[in-house]
Design an enzyme around this catalytic site. Sequence first.
Site, PDB file in Angstrom:
ATOM      1  N   ARG A  57       0.847  -1.206   0.000  1.00 40.47           N
ATOM      2  CA  ARG A  57       0.000   0.000   0.000  1.00 40.47           C
ATOM      3  C   ARG A  57       0.882   1.256   0.000  1.00 40.47           C
ATOM      4  O   ARG A  57       0.601   2.236  -0.644  1.00 40.47           O
ATOM      5  CB  ARG A  57      -0.922   0.046   1.234  1.00 40.47           C
ATOM      6  CG  ARG A  57      -1.834  -1.143   1.472  1.00 40.47           C
ATOM      7  CD  ARG A  57      -3.029  -1.159   0.549  1.00 40.47           C
ATOM      8  NE  ARG A  57      -2.739  -1.504  -0.810  1.00 40.47           N
ATOM      9  CZ  ARG A  57      -2.386  -2.732  -1.247  1.00 40.47           C
ATOM     10  NH1 ARG A  57      -2.304  -3.742  -0.419  1.00 40.47           N
ATOM     11  NH2 ARG A  57      -2.108  -2.954  -2.517  1.00 40.47           N
ATOM     12  N   GLN A  87      -9.878   9.863   7.427  1.00 38.28           N
ATOM     13  CA  GLN A  87      -9.740   8.464   7.848  1.00 38.28           C
ATOM     14  C   GLN A  87      -8.688   7.781   6.990  1.00 38.28           C
ATOM     15  O   GLN A  87      -8.353   6.626   7.211  1.00 38.28           O
ATOM     16  CB  GLN A  87     -11.082   7.745   7.686  1.00 38.28           C
ATOM     17  CG  GLN A  87     -12.177   8.329   8.555  1.00 38.28           C
ATOM     18  CD  GLN A  87     -13.548   7.823   8.116  1.00 38.28           C
ATOM     19  OE1 GLN A  87     -14.011   6.783   8.559  1.00 38.28           O
ATOM     20  NE2 GLN A  87     -14.199   8.558   7.233  1.00 38.28           N
ATOM     21  N   ASN A  88      -8.203   8.509   5.984  1.00 35.17           N
ATOM     22  CA  ASN A  88      -7.272   7.895   5.037  1.00 35.17           C
ATOM     23  C   ASN A  88      -5.857   7.865   5.594  1.00 35.17           C
ATOM     24  O   ASN A  88      -5.437   8.770   6.313  1.00 35.17           O
ATOM     25  CB  ASN A  88      -7.286   8.657   3.714  1.00 35.17           C
ATOM     26  CG  ASN A  88      -8.658   8.626   3.080  1.00 35.17           C
ATOM     27  OD1 ASN A  88      -9.487   7.795   3.456  1.00 35.17           O
ATOM     28  ND2 ASN A  88      -8.908   9.501   2.142  1.00 35.17           N
ATOM     29  N   VAL A  89      -5.125   6.840   5.178  1.00 33.27           N
ATOM     30  CA  VAL A  89      -3.740   6.725   5.629  1.00 33.27           C
ATOM     31  C   VAL A  89      -2.762   7.183   4.549  1.00 33.27           C
ATOM     32  O   VAL A  89      -1.564   7.226   4.771  1.00 33.27           O
ATOM     33  CB  VAL A  89      -3.420   5.285   6.106  1.00 33.27           C
ATOM     34  CG1 VAL A  89      -4.280   4.931   7.318  1.00 33.27           C
ATOM     35  CG2 VAL A  89      -3.614   4.252   5.004  1.00 33.27           C
ATOM     36  N   ASP A  90      -3.313   7.558   3.374  1.00 30.89           N
ATOM     37  CA  ASP A  90      -2.428   8.118   2.341  1.00 30.89           C
ATOM     38  C   ASP A  90      -2.126   9.587   2.683  1.00 30.89           C
ATOM     39  O   ASP A  90      -2.728  10.158   3.591  1.00 30.89           O
ATOM     40  CB  ASP A  90      -3.076   7.984   0.946  1.00 30.89           C
ATOM     41  CG  ASP A  90      -4.363   8.807   0.803  1.00 30.89           C
ATOM     42  OD1 ASP A  90      -4.327  10.027   1.057  1.00 30.89           O
ATOM     43  OD2 ASP A  90      -5.411   8.232   0.450  1.00 30.89           O
ATOM     44  N   HIS A 105      -6.813   7.512  11.443  1.00 25.68           N
ATOM     45  CA  HIS A 105      -6.470   6.091  11.383  1.00 25.68           C
ATOM     46  C   HIS A 105      -5.009   5.815  11.051  1.00 25.68           C
ATOM     47  O   HIS A 105      -4.667   4.729  10.610  1.00 25.68           O
ATOM     48  CB  HIS A 105      -7.392   5.390  10.364  1.00 25.68           C
ATOM     49  CG  HIS A 105      -8.829   5.397  10.784  1.00 25.68           C
ATOM     50  ND1 HIS A 105      -9.874   5.182   9.932  1.00 25.68           N
ATOM     51  CD2 HIS A 105      -9.388   5.599  12.014  1.00 25.68           C
ATOM     52  CE1 HIS A 105     -11.026   5.251  10.596  1.00 25.68           C
ATOM     53  NE2 HIS A 105     -10.755   5.514  11.857  1.00 25.68           N
ATOM     54  N   GLY A 171     -16.681  11.197   0.616  1.00 26.90           N
ATOM     55  CA  GLY A 171     -16.102   9.892   0.281  1.00 26.90           C
ATOM     56  C   GLY A 171     -15.948   8.922   1.430  1.00 26.90           C
ATOM     57  O   GLY A 171     -14.969   8.184   1.488  1.00 26.90           O
ATOM     58  N   THR A 172     -16.901   8.912   2.338  1.00 24.25           N
ATOM     59  CA  THR A 172     -16.852   7.898   3.396  1.00 24.25           C
ATOM     60  C   THR A 172     -18.215   7.245   3.562  1.00 24.25           C
ATOM     61  O   THR A 172     -19.250   7.910   3.473  1.00 24.25           O
ATOM     62  CB  THR A 172     -16.370   8.480   4.751  1.00 24.25           C
ATOM     63  OG1 THR A 172     -16.584   7.491   5.787  1.00 24.25           O
ATOM     64  CG2 THR A 172     -17.086   9.759   5.143  1.00 24.25           C
ATOM     65  N   SER A 173     -18.207   5.933   3.799  1.00 27.62           N
ATOM     66  CA  SER A 173     -19.469   5.201   3.967  1.00 27.62           C
ATOM     67  C   SER A 173     -20.054   5.422   5.362  1.00 27.62           C
ATOM     68  O   SER A 173     -21.147   4.953   5.652  1.00 27.62           O
ATOM     69  CB  SER A 173     -19.230   3.708   3.738  1.00 27.62           C
ATOM     70  OG  SER A 173     -18.286   3.234   4.675  1.00 27.62           O
TER      71      SER A 173
HETATM   72  N1  APR Z   1     -15.787  10.030  -4.923  1.00 24.93           N
HETATM   73  C1  APR Z   1     -16.380  10.141  -3.715  1.00 24.93           C
HETATM   74  N2  APR Z   1     -16.797   9.085  -3.002  1.00 24.93           N
HETATM   75  C2  APR Z   1     -16.611   7.864  -3.542  1.00 24.93           C
HETATM   76  C3  APR Z   1     -15.990   7.665  -4.797  1.00 24.93           C
HETATM   77  C4  APR Z   1     -15.559   8.834  -5.500  1.00 24.93           C
HETATM   78  N3  APR Z   1     -14.956   8.770  -6.697  1.00 24.93           N
HETATM   79  N4  APR Z   1     -15.949   6.334  -5.034  1.00 24.93           N
HETATM   80  C5  APR Z   1     -16.508   5.732  -3.987  1.00 24.93           C
HETATM   81  N5  APR Z   1     -16.916   6.640  -3.075  1.00 24.93           N
HETATM   82  C6  APR Z   1     -17.570   6.464  -1.772  1.00 24.93           C
HETATM   83  C7  APR Z   1     -18.368   5.192  -1.606  1.00 24.93           C
HETATM   84  O1  APR Z   1     -19.701   5.377  -2.104  1.00 24.93           O
HETATM   85  C8  APR Z   1     -18.348   5.005  -0.097  1.00 24.93           C
HETATM   86  O2  APR Z   1     -19.418   5.688   0.532  1.00 24.93           O
HETATM   87  O3  APR Z   1     -16.550   6.383  -0.803  1.00 24.93           O
HETATM   88  C9  APR Z   1     -17.014   5.657   0.325  1.00 24.93           C
HETATM   89  C10 APR Z   1     -15.949   4.673   0.707  1.00 24.93           C
HETATM   90  O4  APR Z   1     -16.351   3.988   1.854  1.00 24.93           O
HETATM   91  P1  APR Z   1     -15.395   2.943   2.580  1.00 24.93           P
HETATM   92  O5  APR Z   1     -14.772   2.062   1.541  1.00 24.93           O
HETATM   93  O6  APR Z   1     -16.173   2.306   3.648  1.00 24.93           O
HETATM   94  O7  APR Z   1     -14.214   3.842   3.164  1.00 24.93           O
HETATM   95  P2  APR Z   1     -14.176   4.686   4.518  1.00 24.93           P
HETATM   96  O8  APR Z   1     -15.528   5.217   4.857  1.00 24.93           O
HETATM   97  O9  APR Z   1     -13.068   5.657   4.358  1.00 24.93           O
HETATM   98  O10 APR Z   1     -13.774   3.587   5.565  1.00 24.93           O
HETATM   99  C11 APR Z   1     -13.580   3.955   6.901  1.00 24.93           C
HETATM  100  O11 APR Z   1     -12.798   1.776   7.490  1.00 24.93           O
HETATM  101  O12 APR Z   1     -11.513  -0.068   6.866  1.00 24.93           O
HETATM  102  C12 APR Z   1     -11.587   1.050   7.671  1.00 24.93           C
HETATM  103  O13 APR Z   1      -9.833   2.222   8.686  1.00 24.93           O
HETATM  104  C13 APR Z   1     -10.446   1.995   7.438  1.00 24.93           C
HETATM  105  O14 APR Z   1     -10.435   4.408   7.352  1.00 24.93           O
HETATM  106  C14 APR Z   1     -11.132   3.242   6.941  1.00 24.93           C
HETATM  107  C15 APR Z   1     -12.511   3.142   7.557  1.00 24.93           C
END
Ligand code: APR
Length: 228
Positions: A57, A87-90, A105, A171-173
Site C-alpha cells: 500500500r 480516515q485515510n492513511v495516504d 487512522h 467519500g466515506t461510507s
Molecule cells: N468520490 C467520492 N466518493 C466515492 C468515490 C468517488 N470517486 N468512489 C466511492 N466513493 C464512496 C463510496 O460510495 C463510499 O461511501 O466512498 C465511500 C468509501 O467507503 P469505505 O470504503 O467504507 O471507506 P471509509 O468510509 O473511508 O472507511 C472507513 O474503514 O476499513 C476502515 O480504517 C479503514 O479508514 C477506513 C474506515
Amino acid sequence: MKKKLVVLSGAGISAESGIKTFRDSGGLWEGHDVMEVASPEGWRRNQELVQDFYNQRRKQARDCQPNEAHLKLASLEEHFDVTIITQNVDDLHEKAGSSSVIHLHGELTKAQSSIDPNLVYELDHWEIKKGDKCEKGSQLRPFIVWFGEPVPKMDEAIQLAKQADIFIVIGTSLQVYPAAGLIDYVPKQARNFLIDPNSPGSGLRRDMVYIQKKATEGMKTLEELLLG
Ligand code: APR
C-alpha cells in the site's frame, strides 16, 4: 475572521487518484479480508502478511497524485480556516497542499513501535522489514489504527467538529466508529454538505446538502455553493 470549515474525508476522495476504497469491492480489500490485515489479531497471526500488505500500500501511495478534490480543498484555505480530518492513511491531502490534516487512522508514511505506541517514526522508504526495530528493541509495525484499537486523535477531532461553521463529509461510507460519530458533534447552525456518489442511507442527516457526485465533480459543485 475566516469561518471554520471542517472536512471529514474517507477512502472515496482518493478513489480517483487510483487508491481503492474498502467497502466498494465486496468487503475484500485488495483481495484480503479486512480483519486479516487490519486488526491486532491479524498481526499476531501473520506478521509477514500484514507487513507485506502495508508495504505494498505504501509503495502504491508513493506514486499516487492528489486529484482535483484534494486540490480544491487545499485552495479553500484562501477563503476559510480549513481543517481536514481524514480516515485515510495516504498523504494526498498533504501532497495537495492542505496545511492542517488530522489522520484519525494513522499514516502510511510512518512506522510505529509494536510495544510503545508513542514511538512513531517517519519513513523515508516504502518498506518496513522484519528486524527493523524501534529504540526499545521491538519490531516496527505500520502506523495504522487497526480495528479494535483506540483512536488517539478522536478527542481533537471532536473539538474541531464542535467549532465548525461549515462541515463537509466526503467519500466515506460512515460505517466505522468512532469516526462516523463526528457528524453528531457538528453544531445545529452549521452548514452541512455530503459528497458521495452513493447515498450512505442512515448516515445522511436531514440538514445535509447532499451532492450525489464523485469527489472531483462534487467539489466543483460545492465550491460554487460556497463561493458563488
Ligand atoms: N468520490 C467520492 N466518493 C466515492 C468515490 C468517488 N470517486 N468512489 C466511492 N466513493 C464512496 C463510496 O460510495 C463510499 O461511501 O466512498 C465511500 C468509501 O467507503 P469505505 O470504503 O467504507 O471507506 P471509509 O468510509 O473511508 O472507511 C472507513 O474503514 O476499513 C476502515 O480504517 C479503514 O479508514 C477506513 C474506515
